[in-house]
Structure formats: C-alpha cells, structure tokens
Design a protein around this motif. Structure first.
Motif, mmCIF file in Angstrom:
data_model
loop_
_atom_site.group_PDB
_atom_site.id
_atom_site.type_symbol
_atom_site.label_atom_id
_atom_site.label_comp_id
_atom_site.label_asym_id
_atom_site.label_seq_id
_atom_site.Cartn_x
_atom_site.Cartn_y
_atom_site.Cartn_z
ATOM 1 N N ILE A 202 -4.791 5.405 -0.674
ATOM 2 C CA ILE A 202 -4.726 6.639 -1.444
ATOM 3 C C ILE A 202 -6.113 7.189 -1.763
ATOM 4 O O ILE A 202 -6.382 8.379 -1.545
ATOM 5 C CB ILE A 202 -3.915 6.415 -2.733
ATOM 6 C CG1 ILE A 202 -2.441 6.209 -2.392
ATOM 7 C CG2 ILE A 202 -4.072 7.594 -3.688
ATOM 8 C CD1 ILE A 202 -1.572 5.810 -3.565
ATOM 9 N N ASP A 203 -7.000 6.366 -2.263
ATOM 10 C CA ASP A 203 -8.321 6.850 -2.661
ATOM 11 C C ASP A 203 -9.125 7.395 -1.484
ATOM 12 O O ASP A 203 -9.763 8.449 -1.579
ATOM 13 C CB ASP A 203 -9.108 5.744 -3.362
ATOM 14 C CG ASP A 203 -8.464 5.333 -4.674
ATOM 15 O OD1 ASP A 203 -7.849 6.204 -5.333
ATOM 16 O OD2 ASP A 203 -8.557 4.146 -5.043
ATOM 17 N N SER A 204 -9.089 6.704 -0.355
ATOM 18 C CA SER A 204 -9.821 7.165 0.827
ATOM 19 C C SER A 204 -9.235 8.461 1.380
ATOM 20 O O SER A 204 -9.974 9.357 1.790
ATOM 21 C CB SER A 204 -9.788 6.103 1.922
ATOM 22 O OG SER A 204 -10.413 4.923 1.476
ATOM 23 N N TYR B 158 -0.245 9.661 -7.593
ATOM 24 C CA TYR B 158 -0.136 9.884 -6.160
ATOM 25 C C TYR B 158 1.005 9.065 -5.577
ATOM 26 O O TYR B 158 1.312 7.972 -6.045
ATOM 27 C CB TYR B 158 -1.428 9.477 -5.441
ATOM 28 C CG TYR B 158 -2.573 10.415 -5.698
ATOM 29 C CD1 TYR B 158 -2.646 11.636 -5.047
ATOM 30 C CD2 TYR B 158 -3.583 10.085 -6.586
ATOM 31 C CE1 TYR B 158 -3.690 12.507 -5.275
ATOM 32 C CE2 TYR B 158 -4.635 10.941 -6.827
ATOM 33 C CZ TYR B 158 -4.682 12.149 -6.170
ATOM 34 O OH TYR B 158 -5.718 13.015 -6.396
ATOM 35 N N ALA B 159 1.602 9.605 -4.527
ATOM 36 C CA ALA B 159 2.594 8.881 -3.740
ATOM 37 C C ALA B 159 2.097 8.889 -2.300
ATOM 38 O O ALA B 159 1.602 9.909 -1.809
ATOM 39 C CB ALA B 159 3.954 9.547 -3.833
ATOM 40 N N LEU B 160 2.205 7.757 -1.648
ATOM 41 C CA LEU B 160 1.784 7.640 -0.255
ATOM 42 C C LEU B 160 2.972 7.129 0.548
ATOM 43 O O LEU B 160 3.475 6.031 0.304
ATOM 44 C CB LEU B 160 0.600 6.682 -0.117
ATOM 45 C CG LEU B 160 0.020 6.513 1.280
ATOM 46 C CD1 LEU B 160 -0.529 7.835 1.801
ATOM 47 C CD2 LEU B 160 -1.075 5.458 1.280
ATOM 48 N N TYR B 161 3.426 7.952 1.492
ATOM 49 C CA TYR B 161 4.543 7.588 2.344
ATOM 50 C C TYR B 161 3.998 7.282 3.728
ATOM 51 O O TYR B 161 3.090 7.940 4.203
ATOM 52 C CB TYR B 161 5.542 8.749 2.436
ATOM 53 C CG TYR B 161 6.088 9.156 1.096
ATOM 54 C CD1 TYR B 161 7.144 8.472 0.516
ATOM 55 C CD2 TYR B 161 5.528 10.220 0.399
ATOM 56 C CE1 TYR B 161 7.630 8.839 -0.730
ATOM 57 C CE2 TYR B 161 6.018 10.600 -0.841
ATOM 58 C CZ TYR B 161 7.062 9.903 -1.395
ATOM 59 O OH TYR B 161 7.541 10.271 -2.617
ATOM 60 N N GLN B 162 4.601 6.271 4.362
ATOM 61 C CA GLN B 162 4.140 5.870 5.685
ATOM 62 C C GLN B 162 5.342 5.602 6.575
ATOM 63 O O GLN B 162 6.348 5.064 6.120
ATOM 64 C CB GLN B 162 3.293 4.616 5.572
ATOM 65 C CG GLN B 162 2.798 4.087 6.889
ATOM 66 C CD GLN B 162 1.866 2.901 6.712
ATOM 67 O OE1 GLN B 162 1.097 2.838 5.778
ATOM 68 N NE2 GLN B 162 1.944 1.961 7.618
#
Length: 106
Positions: free
Chosen positions: A5-7, A46-50
C-alpha cells in the motif's frame, strides 16, 4: 508486484501526480499481465485488492497506458476476462444532469 500500500501510494503521488486519498481506483498490472492490484481509499483507510490468474492474462484497455479513466462496467469486464475491444453496446437513453449540486443535511 511486490509493492504494498505505501509504495503504491508513493507511485500514485510521485509518478501520476494524483492524490491516492481521492476515492479513485488505481489499477496496477504486472509486466506479464497475470496479476493486477487495485488501490482504493475507503472512508477510513486504504484497501488493496489483488487478483492472480492461473492461465491467460488481463487485457489493458486501449488509450494512454500511464493514466486513463475506465467505467465500473469496464473494470468488471476486465476482471472477468471479457475482450474489451469486441464489446458492443446497444443504444440506450442517457439522462444528463445539469447544474447538479450537493446538499448536506446535518
């Protein structure tokens, strides 16, 4: 595709010149287009979907490869494996709202 998320937020800010907290979806593909990551600012984080495909690859929509706008329907097609170049839409009525305003009620 090792970025978290941060990158990814750093890429959005520095390379795209966008605000990752804007509510927009930011979509990242790996080089072989077998994996996709979607970064989204939700109301409080934040949400990170993969998604990783076991076979085949994702189709990148036509246009500027660095920054482009797609609809929710196109994103759904992209994730489902529909060929975006061959999708045809039947004519529909589309109402446009002029001079719309937001009213906040407390």
């Amino acid at each position: 595709m090792r970025k978290g998320i941060d990158s990814l937020c750093g890429l959005v800010r520095n390379d795209l010149g966008k605000d990752p907290m804007s509510g927009e979806l930011f979509i990242f593909f790996c080089r072989g287009r077998k994996r996709i990551k979607i970064l989204l600012w939700d109301e409080d984080g934040y949400a990170l979907y993969q998604k990783r495909l076991e076979g085949g690859s994702f189709e990148i929509p036509e246009g500027d490869w660095l920054h482009q706008t797609i609809t929710a329907e196109q994103l759904n097609f992209l994730l489902s494996g529909v060929n975006l170049k061959k999708v045809t839409h039947r004519p529909r009525y589309q109402h446009t709202i002029n001079n719309a305003s937001v009213v906040l009620i407390k």
